[in-house]
Scaffold this active site. Sequence first.
Site, PDB file in Angstrom:
ATOM      1  CG  ASP A  73      33.691  26.705  39.035  1.00 49.76           C
ATOM      2  OD1 ASP A  73      33.774  26.482  40.266  1.00 49.76           O
ATOM      3  OD2 ASP A  73      32.731  26.334  38.348  1.00 49.76           O
TER       4      ASP A  73
ATOM      5  CG  LEU B 143      48.665  42.231  34.641  1.00 53.17           C
ATOM      6  CD1 LEU B 143      47.731  42.143  33.427  1.00 53.17           C
ATOM      7  CD2 LEU B 143      49.195  40.838  34.998  1.00 53.17           C
TER       8      LEU B 143
ATOM      9  CG  HIS C 169      40.654  25.600  47.725  1.00 51.04           C
ATOM     10  ND1 HIS C 169      39.810  26.054  46.749  1.00 51.04           N
ATOM     11  CD2 HIS C 169      39.848  25.054  48.696  1.00 51.04           C
ATOM     12  CE1 HIS C 169      38.551  25.792  47.088  1.00 51.04           C
ATOM     13  NE2 HIS C 169      38.555  25.186  48.248  1.00 51.04           N
TER      14      HIS C 169
END
Length: 260
Positions: A29, A140, A46
């Site tokens: 965020d 992962l 972004h």
Amino acid sequence: MSEQRTIDGAAGAKRPAGGGGLHVGIIMDGNGRWAAARGLPRFEGHRRGVEALRRAVRAASDLGVRYLTVYSFSSENWARPPQEIADLMGLLKLFIRGDLHTLDEAGVRVRVIGERAHLKPEIVALLEEAENRTRGNSKLDLIVAFNYGARQEIVEAARALAREAAAGRLDPGAIDEEALASRLWTAGTPDPDFIIRTSGEMRLSNFLMWQAAYSELVFLPIYWPDFDRAAFEEAIASFRARERRFGGVAPALAQVKSAS
């Protein structure tokens, strides 16, 4: 599904056999506010947020993370201005096309959770390409929550159970937490040990609401583009310092009670 111990030894949420390693969720965020604070367009925020994601993925395995679930685009984000949505979709394409080879070489398995029925075919094809190419990797799990909403996820799981019960394949009396969890988009993945949210906001925002029932929450007062390895280490240290009782009592307190 067998119950295992969490890293600090407390009996925790059920995890798939052979799980091991941390599961960290991240609500990424603050991209727009990061850009606004610097007089930059939201797109730049972004773009820098994608760079922060790269840093997080690179650091994850070194820091003992086995599953990393990131909130990349919520089902509510479609309400944003069309140009911003177009920018976000463009960054998604760049990330997958530009980073997929690196992720694959690093042993990262990419999984995408969220609703796909109304996405553009080119986006669906891109998501499937990332999943298919990395399916055999095991270092992962990078789980990308895209067009995701936790309430919708739970509704879809309930609908699946209802269909099976109506068809006579499932006894309604046999429906329990494990049955519902197995129909969630995250089925087969352990619940998150802790969830990080950047930007200083303190809420889940419709992210992994079922799975986060006993997750620790770590709120960082930095915007996502500033998230780096040091911030990741800080979040993990905060988590490790906590005592997870899962509705029980602390061992020391339990000893005192048993002695009294």
